[in-house]
Design an enzyme around this catalytic site. Structure first.
Site, mmCIF file in Angstrom:
data_model
loop_
_atom_site.group_PDB
_atom_site.id
_atom_site.type_symbol
_atom_site.label_atom_id
_atom_site.label_comp_id
_atom_site.label_asym_id
_atom_site.label_seq_id
_atom_site.Cartn_x
_atom_site.Cartn_y
_atom_site.Cartn_z
ATOM 1 C CG HIS A 188 28.216 2.193 52.524
ATOM 2 N ND1 HIS A 188 29.223 2.973 53.049
ATOM 3 C CD2 HIS A 188 27.688 1.509 53.583
ATOM 4 C CE1 HIS A 188 29.301 2.787 54.365
ATOM 5 N NE2 HIS A 188 28.381 1.905 54.711
ATOM 6 C CG ASN A 197 44.558 -1.522 56.971
ATOM 7 O OD1 ASN A 197 45.422 -2.370 56.743
ATOM 8 N ND2 ASN A 197 44.848 -0.304 57.395
ATOM 9 C CG HIS A 229 38.426 2.886 52.488
ATOM 10 N ND1 HIS A 229 37.600 2.221 53.377
ATOM 11 C CD2 HIS A 229 39.440 3.383 53.246
ATOM 12 C CE1 HIS A 229 38.073 2.318 54.602
ATOM 13 N NE2 HIS A 229 39.203 3.011 54.560
ATOM 14 C CD GLN A 262 44.636 4.377 54.862
ATOM 15 O OE1 GLN A 262 45.399 5.315 55.063
ATOM 16 N NE2 GLN A 262 44.122 3.651 55.833
HETATM 17 O O1 LIG Z 1 44.194 5.148 58.376
HETATM 18 P P1 LIG Z 1 43.137 4.427 59.158
HETATM 19 O O2 LIG Z 1 42.305 3.504 58.332
HETATM 20 O O3 LIG Z 1 42.293 5.344 60.014
HETATM 21 O O4 LIG Z 1 43.956 3.530 60.206
HETATM 22 C C1 LIG Z 1 44.340 2.205 60.008
HETATM 23 O O5 LIG Z 1 45.379 2.068 59.019
HETATM 24 C C2 LIG Z 1 46.620 2.716 59.308
HETATM 25 C C3 LIG Z 1 47.611 2.337 58.232
HETATM 26 O O6 LIG Z 1 47.846 0.942 58.161
HETATM 27 C C4 LIG Z 1 47.154 2.330 60.696
HETATM 28 O O7 LIG Z 1 48.253 3.160 61.014
HETATM 29 C C5 LIG Z 1 46.088 2.474 61.786
HETATM 30 O O8 LIG Z 1 46.596 1.953 62.999
HETATM 31 C C6 LIG Z 1 44.826 1.699 61.361
HETATM 32 O O9 LIG Z 1 43.807 1.835 62.341
#
Ligand SMILES: O=P(O)(O)O[C@H]1O[C@H](CO)[C@@H](O)[C@H](O)[C@H]1O
Ligand SMILES: O=P(O)(O)O[C@H]1O[C@H](CO)[C@@H](O)[C@H](O)[C@H]1O
Lengths: 338, 338
Positions: free
Chosen positions: A113, A153, A166, A168
């Protein structure tokens, strides 16, 4: 170095998107009276009982994470794209819409973590690279998936809602705007020159050496000539490769090393866990001839002058063009020296 | 109302830019665990001795602001564009750059430090409109100025460094990216239809009534079908007008009323001084035939669910396409009801 570029307001052309960035080198001295970001220097534990990404913990939908060791992938509990969604199309006068299907996944980089990519070993980053590759191949085989966007992000300022390391993976049936632009420009160049545009670009940058941060046998880390964010950077394979599935084991390692070097330099720059969004642009999985594609990973970090002062892409940037003060050359020099 | 658009993930086409936005209506219920913005509810005095925009105060460069009454314009002390800058052009392999000249101005909307547009009278907003018009005409006459971007960044979260009500006017020799895209798309439509695309679009929206927030004789306030930001809105003149210089005195008033209604609704939505970037897109001042242009003012507010939770345009949005959860129709309904 061309000194006009360091002295006068000008615009630079992005060869991959066909768009321009406004550069104002004389403006880097402007005082800052605006918002300061909150700096979180809190030490995190290696395992947090309240984190829905930690190994062994229960997620919001009741599923329990396995006791994973390297990287761990699951389907996003609040996916922006639905896979089994209804197919429809609307064309009513000036209103046009199309259904869009896809699969959104989350990838935990490490069970620890407390660690970001910058703090992980090259070996551990290698496991993440390997998982990206595997997911690209797996999702790419699905009939309705024509493009796969891998991204991260990092940091609360980048909308990241959980500090557990992490990223996505959003995969979908059509090409998103940015990918579409890069597809067009890369194809244009390839049809005329029979080489990928980034193969030639990397060569030119390696000759000039002004914007290079790091290189190993297979990869270059540089600040692109047309960078938008103050410390934007790009990792590129030296030889043309359409996607990360082409990486050999040795190249995977070298890619991991490049990520490690760049993220470590970022953390040193303002002595903080450097926030950014990063993403890999690579060939669509649409069964077309994509030899014009040369994959690359970009980092868009928002910080401008310190751990708490960021660049705002607002007003002029939203309605006009992106704008920067510090030049790509100065940014590269600072990152190279770290 | 087309119910597929409220139920399934889809993309919508922006007729002005040719780009798409990804809409995920099913996702509006996702829990929020990320960053909360700081809410500043501090009452401000009408005059602040430390504010460099207040009447009678001294700016950083030593100039003293006059005792202005309505709107007040001065040249930005830290302008991103230089007017007397050297002219050059670089084309070296894959590196392309062009010098860019221009003039950046600041416009104080009112001498009253405590008031935003939402809190000003329609008459007082009318003076701002009148000043925008005057500046558009004045800057447009300059030989090297081919485009004029009027905008406002409101709120610390939008990078605004001073709460005194003010906006900016950046004028320059070439067309910025966003304006270039809209120039191309509007021209395409005009050449085929001999009407501006927005004239036809306004008619369609007035028929459908699903996305209208407000209208008076000359203007419509609506959430565009392709809106990106959660509560994005647009003010459009009903009949085709190339730029704000075409406004009659009566139309200026009605434009001021439209701004007033929209900004007041925004402030009520989450009971706070609603942050946004707003901007006017209008015909270039490049001495070309710009009859295809239909000017409009857009508002891009970042707040998503409350005064402290904003939408982050990060990761997927930066590398793919903009993405939204709440649909344009629901957003319009909420704003209309206020
Ligand atoms: O998916 P998460 O981490 O909750 O959300 C984050 O990434 C997404 C993808 O870039 C965005 O659409 C969201 O606005 C952001 O807060
Ligand atoms: O000019 P300001 O208000 O100091 O600065 C603000 O607006 C500019 C124009 O949109 C942006 O370039 C800056 O990033 C932002 O902080």
């Amino acid at each position: 170095m061309n000194s006009d570029l360091q002295d006068y307001s000008h615009k630079r052309y992005n060869i991959l998107t066909g768009e321009w960035v406004l550069v104002s080198p004389h403006r880097a001295k402007r005082p800052w009276q605006g918002q300061n970001e909150v700096l979180n220097k809190e030490e995190r534990p290696s395992h947090d009982a309240n984190c829905y990404l930690c190994a062994g913990n229960t997620r919001i939908n009741g599923e329990v994470n396995p006791n994973y060791k390297g990287a761990f992938v699951f389907t996003n509990d609040f996916a922006a794209l639905q896979n089994d969604s209804k197919s429809f199309s609307l064309s009513d006068g000036l209103l046009q819409a199309e259904s869009e299907t896809g699969i959104c996944k989350v990838i935990c980089f490490s069970p620890d973590h407390s660690k970001s990519l910058a703090e992980m070993s090259i070996d551990a980053i290698g496991k993440v690279v390997d998982t990206w590759k595997h997911e690209y191949e797996l999702l790419g085989k699905q009939e309705n998936i024509n493009y796969i966007q891998i991204f991260e992000n990092k940091g609360a300022v980048m909308g990241c809602s959980n500090p557990h390391p992490h990223g996505q993976i959003w995969s979908q049936s059509s090409l998103p705007n940015e990918v579409f632009k890069k597809d067009v420009k890369q194809l244009e160049y390839f049809q005329t020159n029979n080489r990928t545009i980034l193969e030639d670009y990397v060569k030119q940058e390696l000759d000039l050496k002004e914007r290079i941060i790091f290189e190993n046998d297979a990869f270059v880390v540089l600040v692109p000539f047309w960078a938008v964010w103050p410390f934007e950077a790009m990792i590129l394979p030296k030889k043309a490769q359409q996607n990360i599935s082409c990486l050999s084991k040795e190249e995977e390692n070298q890619f991991a090393e490049a990520i490690s070097v760049l993220t470590k330099a970022y953390d040193k720059l303002f002595d903080c866990s450097f926030p950014y969004s990063s993403g890999i642009h690579q060939a669509p999985t649409n069964n077309k001839d994509n030899t014009h594609w040369h994959w690359h990973m970009s980092f868009y970090p928002p910080l401008l002058r310190s751990a708490t002062v960021k660049k705002f892409m607002v007003g002029y940037e939203m309605f006009g063009s992106p704008q920067r003060d510090i030049t790509a050359e100065i940014a590269a020099q600072k990152l190279r020296e770290l």
